[in-house]
Design a protein around this motif. Structure first.
Motif, PDB file in Angstrom:
ATOM      1  N   GLY A   1       0.779  -1.103  -0.066  1.00  0.00           N
ATOM      2  CA  GLY A   1       0.063   0.192   0.206  1.00  0.00           C
ATOM      3  C   GLY A   1       0.838   1.183  -0.008  1.00  0.00           C
ATOM      4  N   ALA A   2       2.318   1.280  -0.601  1.00  0.00           N
ATOM      5  CA  ALA A   2       2.937   2.361  -0.647  1.00  0.00           C
ATOM      6  C   ALA A   2       2.422   3.514  -1.393  1.00  0.00           C
ATOM      7  N   ASP A   3       1.647   3.159  -2.356  1.00  0.00           N
ATOM      8  CA  ASP A   3       0.916   3.880  -3.252  1.00  0.00           C
ATOM      9  C   ASP A   3      -0.514   4.722  -2.921  1.00  0.00           C
ATOM     10  N   THR A   4      -0.825   4.193  -1.739  1.00  0.00           N
ATOM     11  CA  THR A   4      -1.956   4.920  -0.811  1.00  0.00           C
ATOM     12  C   THR A   4      -1.568   5.855  -0.054  1.00  0.00           C
ATOM     13  N   CYS A   5      -2.557   7.075   0.120  1.00  0.00           N
ATOM     14  CA  CYS A   5      -2.352   8.213   0.764  1.00  0.00           C
ATOM     15  C   CYS A   5      -1.944   8.010   2.375  1.00  0.00           C
ATOM     16  N   CYS A   6      -0.977   8.720   2.898  1.00  0.00           N
ATOM     17  CA  CYS A   6      -0.579   8.780   4.130  1.00  0.00           C
ATOM     18  C   CYS A   6      -1.535   9.494   5.254  1.00  0.00           C
ATOM     19  N   GLY A   7      -2.341  10.443   4.640  1.00  0.00           N
ATOM     20  CA  GLY A   7      -3.212  11.045   5.597  1.00  0.00           C
ATOM     21  C   GLY A   7      -2.779  12.601   5.589  1.00  0.00           C
ATOM     22  N   SER A   8      -1.500  13.051   5.065  1.00  0.00           N
ATOM     23  CA  SER A   8      -1.221  14.574   4.996  1.00  0.00           C
ATOM     24  C   SER A   8      -1.865  15.390   4.264  1.00  0.00           C
ATOM     25  N   ALA A   9      -1.867  14.999   2.801  1.00  0.00           N
ATOM     26  CA  ALA A   9      -2.811  15.760   1.972  1.00  0.00           C
ATOM     27  C   ALA A   9      -2.862  17.276   2.074  1.00  0.00           C
ATOM     28  N   GLY A  10      -1.741  17.933   2.087  1.00  0.00           N
ATOM     29  CA  GLY A  10      -1.661  19.336   2.197  1.00  0.00           C
ATOM     30  C   GLY A  10      -1.931  19.713   3.739  1.00  0.00           C
ATOM     31  N   ASP A  11      -3.089  20.367   4.123  1.00  0.00           N
ATOM     32  CA  ASP A  11      -3.586  20.811   5.441  1.00  0.00           C
ATOM     33  C   ASP A  11      -4.818  19.768   5.806  1.00  0.00           C
ATOM     34  N   TYR A  12      -4.995  18.584   5.126  1.00  0.00           N
ATOM     35  CA  TYR A  12      -5.883  17.865   5.640  1.00  0.00           C
ATOM     36  C   TYR A  12      -5.861  17.133   6.916  1.00  0.00           C
ATOM     37  N   ASN A  13      -4.548  17.005   7.208  1.00  0.00           N
ATOM     38  CA  ASN A  13      -4.538  16.380   8.663  1.00  0.00           C
ATOM     39  C   ASN A  13      -4.721  17.498   9.890  1.00  0.00           C
ATOM     40  N   ILE A  14      -4.678  18.772   9.268  1.00  0.00           N
ATOM     41  CA  ILE A  14      -5.316  19.686  10.179  1.00  0.00           C
ATOM     42  C   ILE A  14      -6.924  19.877  10.280  1.00  0.00           C
ATOM     43  N   VAL A  15      -7.447  20.152   9.183  1.00  0.00           N
ATOM     44  CA  VAL A  15      -8.825  20.394   9.034  1.00  0.00           C
ATOM     45  C   VAL A  15      -9.609  18.999   9.332  1.00  0.00           C
ATOM     46  N   GLN A  16      -8.942  17.819   8.914  1.00  0.00           N
ATOM     47  CA  GLN A  16      -9.714  16.530   9.085  1.00  0.00           C
ATOM     48  C   GLN A  16      -8.870  15.438  10.028  1.00  0.00           C
ATOM     49  N   PRO A  17      -8.784  15.945  11.278  1.00  0.00           N
ATOM     50  CA  PRO A  17      -7.734  15.222  12.123  1.00  0.00           C
ATOM     51  C   PRO A  17      -7.926  13.659  12.121  1.00  0.00           C
ATOM     52  N   ASP A  18      -9.360  13.541  12.401  1.00  0.00           N
ATOM     53  CA  ASP A  18      -9.581  12.077  12.768  1.00  0.00           C
ATOM     54  C   ASP A  18      -9.458  11.250  11.735  1.00  0.00           C
ATOM     55  N   MET A  19      -9.972  11.538  10.496  1.00  0.00           N
ATOM     56  CA  MET A  19      -9.861  10.505   9.328  1.00  0.00           C
ATOM     57  C   MET A  19      -8.289  10.630   9.059  1.00  0.00           C
ATOM     58  N   ALA A  20      -7.485  11.808   8.982  1.00  0.00           N
ATOM     59  CA  ALA A  20      -6.023  11.661   8.858  1.00  0.00           C
ATOM     60  C   ALA A  20      -5.327  10.718   9.836  1.00  0.00           C
ATOM     61  N   MET A  21      -5.788  10.696  10.893  1.00  0.00           N
ATOM     62  CA  MET A  21      -4.785   9.780  11.795  1.00  0.00           C
ATOM     63  C   MET A  21      -5.049   8.514  12.020  1.00  0.00           C
ATOM     64  N   GLN A  22      -6.596   8.161  11.392  1.00  0.00           N
ATOM     65  CA  GLN A  22      -7.053   6.806  11.134  1.00  0.00           C
ATOM     66  C   GLN A  22      -6.409   6.230  10.167  1.00  0.00           C
ATOM     67  N   ILE A  23      -5.842   6.866   8.890  1.00  0.00           N
ATOM     68  CA  ILE A  23      -5.239   6.641   7.742  1.00  0.00           C
ATOM     69  C   ILE A  23      -3.732   6.545   8.322  1.00  0.00           C
ATOM     70  N   LEU A  24      -3.332   7.441   8.829  1.00  0.00           N
ATOM     71  CA  LEU A  24      -2.084   7.192   9.256  1.00  0.00           C
ATOM     72  C   LEU A  24      -1.711   6.144   9.895  1.00  0.00           C
ATOM     73  N   ASP A  25      -2.456   5.657  11.129  1.00  0.00           N
ATOM     74  CA  ASP A  25      -2.190   4.687  11.918  1.00  0.00           C
ATOM     75  C   ASP A  25      -2.197   3.168  11.112  1.00  0.00           C
ATOM     76  N   HIS A  26      -3.008   3.153  10.323  1.00  0.00           N
ATOM     77  CA  HIS A  26      -3.122   1.954   9.067  1.00  0.00           C
ATOM     78  C   HIS A  26      -2.012   1.948   8.613  1.00  0.00           C
ATOM     79  N   LYS A  27      -1.487   3.276   7.799  1.00  0.00           N
ATOM     80  CA  LYS A  27      -0.282   3.068   7.050  1.00  0.00           C
ATOM     81  C   LYS A  27       1.102   2.772   7.904  1.00  0.00           C
ATOM     82  N   MET A  28       1.012   3.283   9.216  1.00  0.00           N
ATOM     83  CA  MET A  28       2.071   2.640  10.010  1.00  0.00           C
ATOM     84  C   MET A  28       2.281   1.214  10.230  1.00  0.00           C
ATOM     85  N   GLU A  29       1.345   0.837  10.237  1.00  0.00           N
ATOM     86  CA  GLU A  29       0.860  -0.824  10.575  1.00  0.00           C
ATOM     87  C   GLU A  29       1.776  -1.520   9.174  1.00  0.00           C
ATOM     88  N   LYS A  30       1.384  -0.698   8.189  1.00  0.00           N
ATOM     89  CA  LYS A  30       2.134  -1.546   7.065  1.00  0.00           C
ATOM     90  C   LYS A  30       3.618  -1.212   6.664  1.00  0.00           C
TER      91      LYS A  30
END
Length: 443
Positions: A364-393
């Motif tokens: 899943g290296a080709d899937t988003c890490c959750g940063s997406a510009g300012d996304y991790n600031i304006v949508q922190p819950d979804m961003a952290m959910q995506i990031l935590d799954h990325k870190m598992e990979k």
């Protein structure tokens, strides 16, 4: 809450401004669904998929749906990673549709005085002015060097901020003094045989907060045989504006950047930030309705190359001995670099060429890490959910080094390492910095 008058105005503007042929281009086949992070993370809710969002846009354009806060939330929750585009058999330009829809909704949105002032401060008064960016990041550098950062953490001041922002403060790169930023020359001569003249798109954050990564990029280009120039009067690429419903401002920035680089007369324009690259390479689309600018934009776009792409084109990995201490490394794609710039093999080829490292591809290296510009600031819950799954990979690769090619992704991966309590065991690094390390180690 939208009034009936605002809803009618939005419907009218959707009908006038949305590309209806592009909306019709979506065949609703569903090929985009497995590639969409928000569709997957919301237990496959259709309204959070590219196909579902296009259906919502078309519904408003056709007048069969009234725009409301739920539809606006669906569009806002989109990362804009554009992973749906490469897998779409119809070639739907989803990113363009998303930006146009957000632009219409944003200018019709009722905002508090506080939000208006905040947006004006960010979009009008800060990012378009590089001098001010230098001042603000210079203050950040003073905060880091003076010890105030340690005091703020010790007394619990950072606890006043949301958890992800407080953690982000810990992992920001060390910012140099403003005087150091101002003293850097604008021309650097090639080493060895000259192969090209290139102009560096320095960027706003890249040339302040990530100043040392820009310096590493310049040194790599010199070693590859390039004369490097940094054109004056270049500004922010406009991506932040374009992704947040400020398209007119992004057009102004695009025109100034095109003018700045025309005078450089370089063979290539080099970028080292995937998010900037993807916006820059669509300047011709951004200015498509302005005849006096569209051809100039096309000339600009033709010269664009990511740092990894130009190094591969110049056979850098064959003419230089690259080595590092024994370690396992993995690579996290920048969504925009991969999905818009179509640059994904080149970084991997460079990493594979480094002696002493074992490269392990991340699932899943080709899937988003959750940063997406300012996304991790304006949508922190979804961003952290995506990031935590990325870190598992990432953990499954057993890598000591996670490499990426975009400043937002870099900070997000550093944030993920901190959240996973892997600081000191795993590091995240920009590919330019890693390659320069490899060159120095290989001498």
């Amino acid at each position: 809450m939208m009034t009936a008058q605002i809803k009618q105005k939005i419907q009218k503007e959707f009908k006038e401004e949305m590309d209806y042929d592009e909306l019709l281009n979506c065949m609703r086949c569903g090929f985009c669904l497995p590639s969409c992070p928000t569709y997957i993370e919301t237990d496959r809710q259709e309204k959070y998929s590219p196909r579902g969002r296009i259906a919502l846009m078309k519904g408003i354009t056709d007048g069969v749906l009234e725009p409301d806060d739920d539809i606006a939330h669906s569009l806002d929750l989109c990362l804009g990673c554009r992973a749906c585009e490469p897998v779409c058999p119809s070639g739907v330009q989803y990113g363009h549709l998303l930006e146009d829809a957000r632009n219409i909704l944003q200018r019709n949105k009722k905002q508090t005085v506080r939000v208006k002032l905040l947006r004006k401060g960010i979009f009008d008064e800060l990012f378009p002015h590089q001098e001010r960016m230098e001042t603000v990041t210079g203050l950040l550098g003073f905060y880091q060097r003076s010890g105030l950062s340690k005091v703020a953490r010790k007394i619990g001041f950072m606890n006043l901020f949301p958890e992800n922002m407080a953690t982000m403060e810990k992992i920001l790169p060390d910012v140099p003094k403003r005087s150091v930023m101002k003293e850097r020359p604008r021309f650097f001569e090639h080493e060895g045989d000259k192969k090209a003249t290139v102009a560096l798109f320095a960027g706003c954050l890249m040339d302040t907060m990530f100043f040392e990564t820009n310096n590493a990029t310049i040194k790599l280009l010199q070693k590859a045989g390039c004369d490097v120039t940094i054109p004056e009067h270049q500004l922010c690429c406009g991506a932040l504006h374009g992704h947040n419903g400020e398209l007119e401002k992004s057009k102004e920035l695009a025109k100034q950047n095109i003018e700045a680089f025309e005078s450089a007369e370089a063979d290539y324009i080099i970028t080292n930030a995937g998010g900037c690259s993807a916006f820059l390479i669509e300047y011709d689309h951004l200015l498509k309705d302005e005849p006096e600018w569209v051809d100039r934009a096309k000339q600009f776009v033709r010269k664009l190359k990511d740092i990894s792409a130009i190094l591969i084109a110049l056979n850098f990995q064959k003419t230089h001995h690259l080595r590092l201490p024994n370690q396992t490394i993995t690579y996290q794609d920048s969504c925009h670099l991969r999905n818009v710039m179509k640059t994904f093999n080149e970084p991997r080829a460079l990493l594979h060429s480094i002696e002493g490292v074992q490269f392990v591809e991340m699932e899943g290296a080709d899937t988003c890490c959750g940063s997406a510009g300012d996304y991790n600031i304006v949508q922190p819950d979804m961003a952290m959910q995506i990031l935590d799954h990325k870190m598992e990979k990432a953990e499954h690769t057993h890598a000591q080094t996670i490499v990426t090619a975009n400043p937002g992704c870099l900070l997000e991966m550093k944030l993920g390492i901190e959240r996973a309590k892997k600081t000191g065991q795993v590091r995240a690094v920009h590919i330019a910095d890693l390659l320069l390390e490899a060159v120095d180690e290989g001498i």
